[in-house]
Design a protein around this motif. Structure first.
Motif, short mmCIF file in Angstrom:
data_model
loop_
_atom_site.label_atom_id
_atom_site.label_comp_id
_atom_site.label_asym_id
_atom_site.label_seq_id
_atom_site.Cartn_x
_atom_site.Cartn_y
_atom_site.Cartn_z
N ARG A 71 0.47 -1.08 -0.46
CA ARG A 71 -0.07 -0.01 0.36
C ARG A 71 0.87 1.37 0.06
NH1 ARG A 71 -3.72 -0.33 5.13
NH2 ARG A 71 -4.37 1.59 4.29
N ASP A 72 0.38 2.06 -0.84
CA ASP A 72 0.97 3.79 -0.49
C ASP A 72 0.42 4.73 -0.01
OD1 ASP A 72 2.14 5.64 -0.94
OD2 ASP A 72 2.74 5.50 -2.79
N ASN A 73 0.28 5.19 1.48
CA ASN A 73 -0.96 5.65 1.81
C ASN A 73 -0.94 6.72 1.52
OD1 ASN A 73 -1.70 4.37 3.85
ND2 ASN A 73 -0.53 4.22 5.79
N ALA A 74 0.21 7.19 0.93
CA ALA A 74 0.44 8.85 0.35
C ALA A 74 -0.48 8.94 -0.99
CB ALA A 74 1.88 8.89 0.17
N LYS A 75 -0.77 7.57 -1.69
CA LYS A 75 -1.55 7.92 -2.68
C LYS A 75 -2.85 8.01 -2.49
CE LYS A 75 2.36 7.69 -5.92
NZ LYS A 75 3.24 6.51 -6.97
N ASN A 76 -3.29 7.37 -1.12
CA ASN A 76 -3.97 6.18 -0.94
C ASN A 76 -5.10 5.15 -1.58
OD1 ASN A 76 -4.75 7.98 1.14
ND2 ASN A 76 -6.49 9.18 -0.06
N THR A 77 -3.82 4.19 -2.23
CA THR A 77 -3.88 3.50 -3.62
C THR A 77 -2.51 2.29 -2.32
OG1 THR A 77 -3.95 4.76 -4.81
CG2 THR A 77 -3.07 2.27 -5.62
N MET A 78 -4.00 0.71 -2.59
CA MET A 78 -3.07 -0.84 -1.88
C MET A 78 -2.69 -1.19 -4.02
SD MET A 78 -6.42 -1.99 -0.77
CE MET A 78 -6.25 -4.26 -0.75
N TYR A 79 -1.66 -2.41 -3.73
CA TYR A 79 -1.99 -3.14 -5.04
C TYR A 79 -2.09 -4.40 -4.51
CZ TYR A 79 0.69 1.08 -5.83
OH TYR A 79 0.21 2.82 -6.29
N LEU A 80 -1.66 -5.31 -5.43
CA LEU A 80 -1.43 -6.47 -5.65
C LEU A 80 -0.71 -7.11 -6.78
CD1 LEU A 80 -2.56 -9.08 -3.63
CD2 LEU A 80 -4.18 -9.42 -5.88
N GLN A 81 0.16 -7.46 -6.40
CA GLN A 81 1.18 -8.14 -7.25
C GLN A 81 1.14 -9.63 -7.34
OE1 GLN A 81 3.29 -6.21 -9.48
NE2 GLN A 81 3.95 -8.35 -10.44
N MET A 82 1.38 -9.80 -8.81
CA MET A 82 0.95 -11.63 -8.98
C MET A 82 1.71 -11.86 -9.68
SD MET A 82 -3.35 -11.57 -9.09
CE MET A 82 -3.43 -10.49 -10.60
N ASP A 83 2.94 -12.74 -9.71
CA ASP A 83 3.28 -13.50 -9.97
C ASP A 83 3.29 -15.06 -10.33
OD1 ASP A 83 5.98 -11.41 -7.95
OD2 ASP A 83 5.24 -10.94 -10.69
N ASN A 84 3.54 -16.02 -11.87
CA ASN A 84 3.98 -16.74 -12.07
C ASN A 84 2.00 -16.50 -11.54
OD1 ASN A 84 4.72 -19.10 -12.53
ND2 ASN A 84 4.83 -19.90 -10.23
N LEU A 85 1.73 -16.41 -12.47
CA LEU A 85 0.00 -17.15 -12.66
C LEU A 85 -0.74 -18.76 -12.63
CD1 LEU A 85 -1.51 -13.57 -13.21
CD2 LEU A 85 -2.24 -14.75 -11.53
N LYS A 86 -1.62 -18.84 -12.74
CA LYS A 86 -2.19 -20.24 -12.56
C LYS A 86 -3.64 -20.31 -12.87
CE LYS A 86 0.88 -22.01 -8.91
NZ LYS A 86 0.64 -23.01 -8.13
N PRO A 87 -3.75 -20.83 -13.57
CA PRO A 87 -5.18 -20.65 -14.40
C PRO A 87 -6.65 -21.18 -13.36
CG PRO A 87 -4.51 -22.04 -15.58
CD PRO A 87 -3.05 -21.93 -14.05
N GLU A 88 -6.28 -21.41 -12.39
CA GLU A 88 -6.71 -21.90 -10.45
C GLU A 88 -7.18 -20.09 -10.21
OE1 GLU A 88 -4.25 -23.37 -11.12
OE2 GLU A 88 -3.28 -24.16 -9.83
N ASP A 89 -6.13 -19.33 -10.67
CA ASP A 89 -6.58 -17.28 -10.59
C ASP A 89 -7.37 -17.01 -10.96
OD1 ASP A 89 -3.21 -17.81 -9.91
OD2 ASP A 89 -3.83 -18.03 -8.16
N THR A 90 -7.98 -17.62 -11.88
CA THR A 90 -9.15 -17.50 -12.78
C THR A 90 -9.92 -16.60 -11.35
OG1 THR A 90 -8.13 -17.59 -15.05
CG2 THR A 90 -10.43 -17.11 -14.05
N ALA A 91 -10.39 -15.51 -10.79
CA ALA A 91 -11.43 -14.92 -10.07
C ALA A 91 -11.95 -13.23 -10.56
CB ALA A 91 -11.20 -15.18 -8.42
N VAL A 92 -12.79 -12.68 -10.09
CA VAL A 92 -13.21 -11.62 -9.71
C VAL A 92 -12.02 -11.37 -8.39
CG1 VAL A 92 -14.66 -9.89 -9.37
CG2 VAL A 92 -15.31 -11.52 -11.02
N TYR A 93 -11.45 -10.32 -9.01
CA TYR A 93 -10.71 -10.11 -7.15
C TYR A 93 -11.07 -8.86 -6.43
CZ TYR A 93 -6.69 -13.48 -7.45
OH TYR A 93 -6.17 -14.35 -8.49
N TYR A 94 -11.11 -8.95 -5.82
CA TYR A 94 -12.52 -7.24 -4.76
C TYR A 94 -11.02 -7.00 -3.90
CZ TYR A 94 -16.24 -9.57 -6.05
OH TYR A 94 -17.21 -10.12 -7.24
#
Length: 126
Positions: A71-94
């Motif tokens: 997260r970057d509180n100065a930018k009011n933003t959070m992140y999710l870095q996803m590496d080595n993605l797999k087919p089972e990671d398919t989804a709607v992310y909230y």
């Protein structure tokens, strides 16, 4: 606080993708935040959470070692870095924010979160 997730898309297995979640309001830093995902026909699943400062993190077993929350509180933003993605990671992310978390890093339970973004779809092809 209002949350808006973005950055999803169609990628191939093994690729990387970074999700972002922009928060409105002046008190973003007072919330712990987390990411959840929901695949078709399945319950919403915990992915990752981080503390108010971002110094503590917690991950679901299925993404541990592959995903990184920040997260970057100065930018009011959070992140999710996803590496080595797999087919089972398919989804709607909230993305979600928790005003009164049970732990310093937040919570892994849907019911603890007070605010939710609209979701962004991630599709991983094999």
């Amino acid at each position: 606080v209002q949350l808006q997730a973005y950055g999803g898309g169609l990628v191939q297995a093994g690729d990387s993708l970074r999700l972002s979640c922009a928060a409105s309001g002046r008190h973003f830093r007072t919330y712990t935040v987390g990411w959840f995902r929901q695949a078709p026909g399945k319950e919403r699943e915990f992915v990752a959470a981080t503390s108010r400062s971002g110094g503590s993190t917690y991950y679901g077993d299925s993404v541990k070692g592959r995903f990184t929350i920040s997260r970057d509180n100065a930018k009011n933003t959070m992140y999710l870095q996803m590496d080595n993605l797999k087919p089972e990671d398919t989804a709607v992310y909230y993305c979600a924010a928790d005003a009164v978390p049970p732990y310093a890093w937040g919570s892994a339970h849907v019911r603890n979160y007070d605010y939710w973004g609209q979701g962004t779809l991630v599709t991983v092809s094999s």
